[in-house]
Design a protein around this motif. Structure first.
Motif, PDB file in Angstrom:
ATOM      1  N   VAL A  66       9.243   4.249   2.794  1.00 32.91           N
ATOM      2  CA  VAL A  66       8.186   3.235   2.845  1.00 32.91           C
ATOM      3  C   VAL A  66       8.249   2.493   4.182  1.00 32.91           C
ATOM      4  CG1 VAL A  66       7.415   1.045   1.852  1.00 32.91           C
ATOM      5  CG2 VAL A  66       7.976   2.954   0.351  1.00 32.91           C
ATOM      6  N   ALA A  67       9.443   2.084   4.583  1.00 35.42           N
ATOM      7  CA  ALA A  67       9.593   1.350   5.851  1.00 35.42           C
ATOM      8  C   ALA A  67       9.151   2.207   7.033  1.00 35.42           C
ATOM      9  CB  ALA A  67      11.045   0.909   6.029  1.00 35.42           C
ATOM     10  N   SER A  68       9.529   3.474   7.051  1.00 36.84           N
ATOM     11  CA  SER A  68       9.144   4.369   8.148  1.00 36.84           C
ATOM     12  C   SER A  68       7.635   4.521   8.236  1.00 36.84           C
ATOM     13  CB  SER A  68       9.785   5.750   7.972  1.00 36.84           C
ATOM     14  OG  SER A  68      11.171   5.650   8.057  1.00 36.84           O
ATOM     15  N   ALA A  69       6.991   4.693   7.086  1.00 36.77           N
ATOM     16  CA  ALA A  69       5.533   4.845   7.073  1.00 36.77           C
ATOM     17  C   ALA A  69       4.858   3.578   7.588  1.00 36.77           C
ATOM     18  CB  ALA A  69       5.051   5.179   5.661  1.00 36.77           C
ATOM     19  N   CYS A  70       5.379   2.421   7.217  1.00 39.39           N
ATOM     20  CA  CYS A  70       4.779   1.156   7.673  1.00 39.39           C
ATOM     21  C   CYS A  70       5.018   0.923   9.158  1.00 39.39           C
ATOM     22  CB  CYS A  70       5.291  -0.018   6.857  1.00 39.39           C
ATOM     23  SG  CYS A  70       4.547  -0.069   5.220  1.00 39.39           S
ATOM     24  N   ILE A  71       6.192   1.237   9.629  1.00 40.67           N
ATOM     25  CA  ILE A  71       6.455   1.090  11.063  1.00 40.67           C
ATOM     26  C   ILE A  71       5.496   1.967  11.853  1.00 40.67           C
ATOM     27  CG2 ILE A  71       8.124   1.586  12.897  1.00 40.67           C
ATOM     28  CD1 ILE A  71      10.308   0.665  10.843  1.00 40.67           C
ATOM     29  N   GLU A  72       5.318   3.192  11.400  1.00 41.30           N
ATOM     30  CA  GLU A  72       4.391   4.099  12.086  1.00 41.30           C
ATOM     31  C   GLU A  72       2.961   3.545  12.064  1.00 41.30           C
ATOM     32  OE1 GLU A  72       2.721   8.673  11.883  1.00 41.30           O
ATOM     33  OE2 GLU A  72       4.470   8.134  10.694  1.00 41.30           O
ATOM     34  N   GLU A 118       0.820  -1.208   0.000  1.00 42.19           N
ATOM     35  CA  GLU A 118       0.000   0.000   0.000  1.00 42.19           C
ATOM     36  C   GLU A 118       0.854   1.259   0.000  1.00 42.19           C
ATOM     37  OE1 GLU A 118      -2.507  -0.584   3.424  1.00 42.19           O
ATOM     38  OE2 GLU A 118      -3.883  -1.906   2.327  1.00 42.19           O
ATOM     39  N   GLU A 119       1.925   1.272   0.783  1.00 42.94           N
ATOM     40  CA  GLU A 119       2.778   2.464   0.866  1.00 42.94           C
ATOM     41  C   GLU A 119       3.567   2.694  -0.416  1.00 42.94           C
ATOM     42  OE1 GLU A 119       3.198   5.129   2.883  1.00 42.94           O
ATOM     43  OE2 GLU A 119       1.428   4.354   3.882  1.00 42.94           O
ATOM     44  N   ILE A 120       4.085   1.630  -1.004  1.00 40.79           N
ATOM     45  CA  ILE A 120       4.810   1.789  -2.269  1.00 40.79           C
ATOM     46  C   ILE A 120       3.863   2.338  -3.328  1.00 40.79           C
ATOM     47  CG2 ILE A 120       5.915   0.528  -4.166  1.00 40.79           C
ATOM     48  CD1 ILE A 120       7.173  -1.293  -1.996  1.00 40.79           C
ATOM     49  N   SER A 121       2.660   1.827  -3.350  1.00 46.70           N
ATOM     50  CA  SER A 121       1.662   2.296  -4.301  1.00 46.70           C
ATOM     51  C   SER A 121       1.285   3.755  -4.018  1.00 46.70           C
ATOM     52  CB  SER A 121       0.419   1.411  -4.240  1.00 46.70           C
ATOM     53  OG  SER A 121      -0.533   1.838  -5.162  1.00 46.70           O
ATOM     54  N   ARG A 122       1.041   4.067  -2.744  1.00 47.07           N
ATOM     55  CA  ARG A 122       0.639   5.424  -2.362  1.00 47.07           C
ATOM     56  C   ARG A 122       1.738   6.439  -2.665  1.00 47.07           C
ATOM     57  NH1 ARG A 122       1.158   9.061   1.339  1.00 47.07           N
ATOM     58  NH2 ARG A 122       2.521   7.912   2.737  1.00 47.07           N
ATOM     59  N   GLY A 161       4.131   6.023  -4.841  1.00 51.26           N
ATOM     60  CA  GLY A 161       4.578   5.946  -6.235  1.00 51.26           C
ATOM     61  C   GLY A 161       6.062   5.682  -6.360  1.00 51.26           C
ATOM     62  N   SER A 162       6.578   4.845  -5.469  1.00 46.32           N
ATOM     63  CA  SER A 162       8.028   4.659  -5.404  1.00 46.32           C
ATOM     64  C   SER A 162       8.499   3.272  -5.831  1.00 46.32           C
ATOM     65  CB  SER A 162       8.502   4.941  -3.968  1.00 46.32           C
ATOM     66  OG  SER A 162       7.842   4.107  -3.046  1.00 46.32           O
ATOM     67  N   LEU A 163       7.703   2.578  -6.643  1.00 52.38           N
ATOM     68  CA  LEU A 163       8.067   1.219  -7.040  1.00 52.38           C
ATOM     69  C   LEU A 163       9.439   1.159  -7.709  1.00 52.38           C
ATOM     70  CD1 LEU A 163       7.490  -1.773  -7.420  1.00 52.38           C
ATOM     71  CD2 LEU A 163       6.253  -1.199  -9.509  1.00 52.38           C
ATOM     72  N   ALA A 164       9.684   2.002  -8.688  1.00 56.91           N
ATOM     73  CA  ALA A 164      10.957   1.950  -9.420  1.00 56.91           C
ATOM     74  C   ALA A 164      12.136   2.229  -8.493  1.00 56.91           C
ATOM     75  CB  ALA A 164      10.945   2.945 -10.574  1.00 56.91           C
ATOM     76  N   GLN A 165      11.976   3.210  -7.606  1.00 58.82           N
ATOM     77  CA  GLN A 165      13.075   3.553  -6.697  1.00 58.82           C
ATOM     78  C   GLN A 165      13.333   2.428  -5.698  1.00 58.82           C
ATOM     79  OE1 GLN A 165      10.354   5.372  -7.326  1.00 58.82           O
ATOM     80  NE2 GLN A 165      10.798   7.550  -7.368  1.00 58.82           N
ATOM     81  N   VAL A 166      12.264   1.873  -5.109  1.00 57.01           N
ATOM     82  CA  VAL A 166      12.420   0.789  -4.144  1.00 57.01           C
ATOM     83  C   VAL A 166      13.021  -0.439  -4.827  1.00 57.01           C
ATOM     84  CG1 VAL A 166      11.172  -0.828  -2.647  1.00 57.01           C
ATOM     85  CG2 VAL A 166      10.624   1.607  -2.577  1.00 57.01           C
ATOM     86  N   ALA A 167      12.570  -0.744  -6.036  1.00 52.02           N
ATOM     87  CA  ALA A 167      13.111  -1.889  -6.776  1.00 52.02           C
ATOM     88  C   ALA A 167      14.596  -1.694  -7.067  1.00 52.02           C
ATOM     89  CB  ALA A 167      12.330  -2.091  -8.075  1.00 52.02           C
ATOM     90  N   ARG A 168      14.971  -0.493  -7.478  1.00 50.79           N
ATOM     91  CA  ARG A 168      16.377  -0.205  -7.766  1.00 50.79           C
ATOM     92  C   ARG A 168      17.215  -0.369  -6.498  1.00 50.79           C
ATOM     93  NH1 ARG A 168      18.339   4.352  -6.868  1.00 50.79           N
ATOM     94  NH2 ARG A 168      16.533   5.598  -7.406  1.00 50.79           N
ATOM     95  N   GLU A 169      16.735   0.192  -5.397  1.00 54.26           N
ATOM     96  CA  GLU A 169      17.468   0.085  -4.133  1.00 54.26           C
ATOM     97  C   GLU A 169      17.582  -1.378  -3.689  1.00 54.26           C
ATOM     98  OE1 GLU A 169      15.352   2.756  -1.540  1.00 54.26           O
ATOM     99  OE2 GLU A 169      15.989   4.516  -2.674  1.00 54.26           O
ATOM    100  N   ALA A 170      16.525  -2.154  -3.872  1.00 58.79           N
ATOM    101  CA  ALA A 170      16.557  -3.576  -3.498  1.00 58.79           C
ATOM    102  C   ALA A 170      17.574  -4.327  -4.347  1.00 58.79           C
ATOM    103  CB  ALA A 170      15.178  -4.195  -3.648  1.00 58.79           C
ATOM    104  N   LEU A 171      17.598  -4.051  -5.641  1.00 57.58           N
ATOM    105  CA  LEU A 171      18.553  -4.726  -6.525  1.00 57.58           C
ATOM    106  C   LEU A 171      19.985  -4.332  -6.200  1.00 57.58           C
ATOM    107  CD1 LEU A 171      16.638  -4.510  -9.913  1.00 57.58           C
ATOM    108  CD2 LEU A 171      17.085  -6.557  -8.543  1.00 57.58           C
TER     109      LEU A 171
END
Length: 115
Positions: A92-98, A65-69, A71-81
């Motif tokens: 995204v992680a901070s928003a989910c923890i909160e 939900e946060e990645i979608s909200r 709009g950071s899919l490409a950035q998160v995917a790049r960072e993960a790779l």
């Protein structure tokens, strides 16, 4: 490798739909990582392993939900790779923890009342 697919998919498919397809795999990976984290060599955290799957389900939903909200899919995917936690992943992680902490607050308040 995976990044071009994600970029193409992001332009042709709503992000949340794509992520919901990937969510079960994310949930499974989160459960495994949690279990590794609480599996001490002395077995002292063995009773915590059972909650890993309970935690990973709402956490994986929140991440989708946060990645979608955001709009950071490409950035998160790049960072993960790249194997790094960059600004998009941390946001995204901070928003989910909160969100997860807020949803747990009533239970915590009941279990550990402030005196």
């Amino acid at each position: 490798m995976l990044l071009p697919f994600l970029l193409l998919a992001q332009t042709s498919t709503p992000t949340e739909d794509l992520l919901m397809v990937l969510r079960p795999q994310l949930e499974l990976q989160m459960t495994r990582e949690c279990e590794k984290a609480v599996s001490g060599p002395d077995g002292s955290f063995l009773n915590l392993r059972s909650i890993c799957s309970e935690i990973s389900q709402p956490a994986s939903v929140c991440l989708v939900e946060e990645i979608s909200r955001q709009g950071s899919l490409a950035q998160v995917a790049r960072e993960a790779l790249e194997g790094s936690l960059g600004p998009a992943s941390l946001g995204v992680a901070s928003a989910c923890i909160e969100r997860l902490m807020q949803s747990a607050k009533p239970v915590w308040d009941q279990e550990f009342p402030v005196r």
